[in-house]
Design an enzyme around this catalytic site. Structure first.
Site, PDB file in Angstrom:
ATOM      1  N   LYS A 190       1.259  -1.399   0.173  1.00 21.42           N
ATOM      2  CA  LYS A 190       0.006  -0.024   0.150  1.00 21.42           C
ATOM      3  C   LYS A 190       0.518   1.375  -0.105  1.00 21.42           C
ATOM      4  O   LYS A 190       0.276   2.544  -0.187  1.00 21.42           O
ATOM      5  CB  LYS A 190      -1.119  -0.006   1.323  1.00 21.42           C
ATOM      6  CG  LYS A 190      -0.637  -0.392   3.069  1.00 21.42           C
ATOM      7  CD  LYS A 190      -1.247   0.239   3.621  1.00 21.42           C
ATOM      8  CE  LYS A 190      -0.177   0.378   4.930  1.00 21.42           C
ATOM      9  NZ  LYS A 190      -0.039   1.304   5.334  1.00 21.42           N
ATOM     10  N   ASP A 191       1.755   1.539   0.649  1.00 23.52           N
ATOM     11  CA  ASP A 191       3.285   2.406   0.340  1.00 23.52           C
ATOM     12  C   ASP A 191       3.774   2.365  -0.974  1.00 23.52           C
ATOM     13  O   ASP A 191       4.309   3.215  -0.699  1.00 23.52           O
ATOM     14  CB  ASP A 191       3.870   2.298   1.601  1.00 23.52           C
ATOM     15  CG  ASP A 191       3.605   2.133   2.779  1.00 23.52           C
ATOM     16  OD1 ASP A 191       2.978   2.898   3.082  1.00 23.52           O
ATOM     17  OD2 ASP A 191       4.532   1.627   4.053  1.00 23.52           O
ATOM     18  N   ARG A 194      -7.649   9.355   3.265  1.00 26.13           N
ATOM     19  CA  ARG A 194      -8.785   7.935   3.323  1.00 26.13           C
ATOM     20  C   ARG A 194     -10.224   7.650   4.550  1.00 26.13           C
ATOM     21  O   ARG A 194     -10.696   7.598   4.540  1.00 26.13           O
ATOM     22  CB  ARG A 194      -8.831   6.714   2.883  1.00 26.13           C
ATOM     23  CG  ARG A 194      -9.453   5.468   2.423  1.00 26.13           C
ATOM     24  CD  ARG A 194      -9.164   4.235   2.807  1.00 26.13           C
ATOM     25  NE  ARG A 194      -7.662   3.630   2.685  1.00 26.13           N
ATOM     26  CZ  ARG A 194      -7.967   2.933   4.336  1.00 26.13           C
ATOM     27  NH1 ARG A 194      -9.328   2.767   4.332  1.00 26.13           N
ATOM     28  NH2 ARG A 194      -6.493   2.677   4.389  1.00 26.13           N
ATOM     29  N   ARG A 195      -8.798   7.714   5.975  1.00 23.39           N
ATOM     30  CA  ARG A 195      -9.483   7.174   7.213  1.00 23.39           C
ATOM     31  C   ARG A 195      -9.556   7.995   7.558  1.00 23.39           C
ATOM     32  O   ARG A 195     -10.899   8.563   7.967  1.00 23.39           O
ATOM     33  CB  ARG A 195      -8.345   6.795   7.608  1.00 23.39           C
ATOM     34  CG  ARG A 195      -7.999   5.080   7.383  1.00 23.39           C
ATOM     35  CD  ARG A 195      -6.272   4.898   8.312  1.00 23.39           C
ATOM     36  NE  ARG A 195      -5.992   3.209   7.575  1.00 23.39           N
ATOM     37  CZ  ARG A 195      -4.825   2.686   8.016  1.00 23.39           C
ATOM     38  NH1 ARG A 195      -3.926   3.363   8.652  1.00 23.39           N
ATOM     39  NH2 ARG A 195      -4.767   1.362   7.846  1.00 23.39           N
ATOM     40  N   ARG A 236       1.380  10.186  12.682  1.00 19.89           N
ATOM     41  CA  ARG A 236       2.588  10.111  12.562  1.00 19.89           C
ATOM     42  C   ARG A 236       3.220   9.132  13.510  1.00 19.89           C
ATOM     43  O   ARG A 236       2.880   9.556  14.789  1.00 19.89           O
ATOM     44  CB  ARG A 236       4.050  11.180  11.842  1.00 19.89           C
ATOM     45  CG  ARG A 236       3.499  11.456  11.004  1.00 19.89           C
ATOM     46  CD  ARG A 236       3.586  11.067   9.649  1.00 19.89           C
ATOM     47  NE  ARG A 236       4.467   9.634   9.226  1.00 19.89           N
ATOM     48  CZ  ARG A 236       5.526  10.658   9.129  1.00 19.89           C
ATOM     49  NH1 ARG A 236       5.526  11.992   8.437  1.00 19.89           N
ATOM     50  NH2 ARG A 236       6.545   9.373   9.231  1.00 19.89           N
ATOM     51  N   ARG A 261       2.141   5.222  18.743  1.00 20.55           N
ATOM     52  CA  ARG A 261       0.165   6.182  18.351  1.00 20.55           C
ATOM     53  C   ARG A 261      -1.128   5.055  19.408  1.00 20.55           C
ATOM     54  O   ARG A 261      -1.596   5.818  20.115  1.00 20.55           O
ATOM     55  CB  ARG A 261      -0.147   4.935  17.048  1.00 20.55           C
ATOM     56  CG  ARG A 261       0.152   5.546  16.099  1.00 20.55           C
ATOM     57  CD  ARG A 261       0.149   5.639  14.756  1.00 20.55           C
ATOM     58  NE  ARG A 261       1.044   5.850  13.077  1.00 20.55           N
ATOM     59  CZ  ARG A 261       0.779   6.506  12.288  1.00 20.55           C
ATOM     60  NH1 ARG A 261      -0.426   5.821  11.894  1.00 20.55           N
ATOM     61  NH2 ARG A 261       1.727   6.660  11.320  1.00 20.55           N
ATOM     62  N   CYS A 283      -1.449   7.742  -4.083  1.00 20.50           N
ATOM     63  CA  CYS A 283      -1.078   6.901  -2.757  1.00 20.50           C
ATOM     64  C   CYS A 283      -1.594   7.025  -1.917  1.00 20.50           C
ATOM     65  O   CYS A 283      -2.414   6.034  -0.849  1.00 20.50           O
ATOM     66  CB  CYS A 283      -0.158   5.513  -2.890  1.00 20.50           C
ATOM     67  SG  CYS A 283       1.439   6.399  -2.158  1.00 20.50           S
TER      68      CYS A 283
END
Length: 332
Positions: free
Chosen positions: A80-81, A128-129, A146, A152, A242
């Site tokens: 996905k990156d 997106r999230r 980040r 996180r 992306c």
């Protein structure tokens, strides 16, 4: 004695963990030892948001430079990156079996996202999230986030944030014990994730030595390659980077290739979606994909069929107005 392959990887806990998993799989399948070569990328040292740095592709740049300079033999990326445009000198030589493609919400007490109190703080670095959070619960506030997975989660434990949205595959690969934190998996039907999420991309130079190509081909999974090719084709055909607010998930089950794609407004106020299932020709079901991507040039290959299916979904989304929502990029 078989030669040792050098695997270039980012230094984060997640990157090292998933790279070690690939290394162990290659060694078990082929007997070749694999040595990890840690590489620092701009995305690892900069504290700017991903959108300010140009998207998640910043994580791949330093790795690819090291590969082309001969500092390592191959790379492992979170698929996905990776930008959807592949550099001509490099190939994705393998896509191992995909893990859980879902997102998860982590909270202190297990409160579902849609029931979080007004003003609750939800952390994510993904546009997106962010859009999906606003649609699921417009009463919460979204904060740019980040840092590695541990940091996180610690911000939730410390009460700085009420929730964070993470990739299920990342938590699984690191093997983090959430302790008393609550976990809410988000179903892909209502919450499609990033193109390629949960999958890894094993990348090397186009003219890699025969023994390396043969070793990487041993860990390639055709079903995963077909699905992620369809997903990434949707993203590329939309001309979306992306880090664009696009969720897309494809699944090949039996003779059916189902693609669920949604384009969101950045603030979540609008969505344009398409859930399309097409019959995947039976003769493709047992076909072996090409580890170096050469199948994409053959009209009758399973990869070429996945490209056509993804292109068709993107075309229909654009016809329905998706171009008004997607930030366009010249180099997706």
């Amino acid at each position: 004695m078989m030669r040792t392959f050098r695997l270039g990887t980012r230094r984060s806990n997640l990157a090292m963990a998933q790279s070690q998993q690939v290394a162990d799989t290659i060694t078990a399948a082929t007997g070749h030892p694999v040595e990890l070569v840690p590489i620092v990328s701009e995305g690892d040292v900069s504290r700017a948001s991903l959108s300010q740095m140009g998207g998640t592709g910043v994580f791949a740049t330093a790795l690819r430079e090291a590969l082309l300079a001969g500092e390592c033999d191959f790379l492992v990326h979170s698929l996905k990156d990776l930008p959807t445009t592949q550099p001509p000198a490099l190939v994705i030589a393998a896509t191992p079996v995909r893990e859980d493609a879902r997102d998860v919400v982590v909270t202190r007490d297990g409160t579902p996202l849609h029931l979080l109190r007004p003003g609750a703080l939800v952390g994510t670095g993904s546009p997106r999230r962010r859009a999906q959070v606003h649609r699921r619960n417009p009463r919460v506030e979204v904060r740019d986030l980040r840092g590695n997975v541990d940091s996180r989660l610690q911000r939730v434990r410390d009460g700085e944030l009420d929730a964070v949205v993470l990739a299920a595959a990342g938590l699984s690969r690191i093997g983090i014990d959430l302790g008393d934190l609550g976990l809410e998996p988000l179903g892909l039907a209502a919450w499609p994730t990033a193109a390629g999420q949960g999958a890894l991309a094993v990348e090397t130079i186009a003219d890699a030595a025969d023994d390396l190509q043969a070793a990487l081909a041993r860990i390639d999974d055709t079903t995963t390659r077909i699905a992620v090719t369809a997903e990434r084709t949707v993203l590329a055909a939309l001309e979306a980077g992306c880090h664009a607010p696009v969720g897309v998930h494809a699944d090949l089950t039996g003779d059916d290739l189902r693609i669920d794609a949604v384009v969101y407004a950045l603030d979540g106020s609008r969505r344009i979606g398409l859930d399309r299932a097409t019959v995947f020709p039976r003769e493709y079901g047992g076909s072996e994909g090409s580890g170096d991507g050469a199948d994409a040039a053959e009209d009758a290959s399973p990869i070429a069929y996945a490209v056509r299916a993804g292109s068709d979904v993107a075309r229909r989304l654009l016809e329905n107005g998706a171009a008004e929502l997607v930030p366009r990029e010249s180099t997706p």
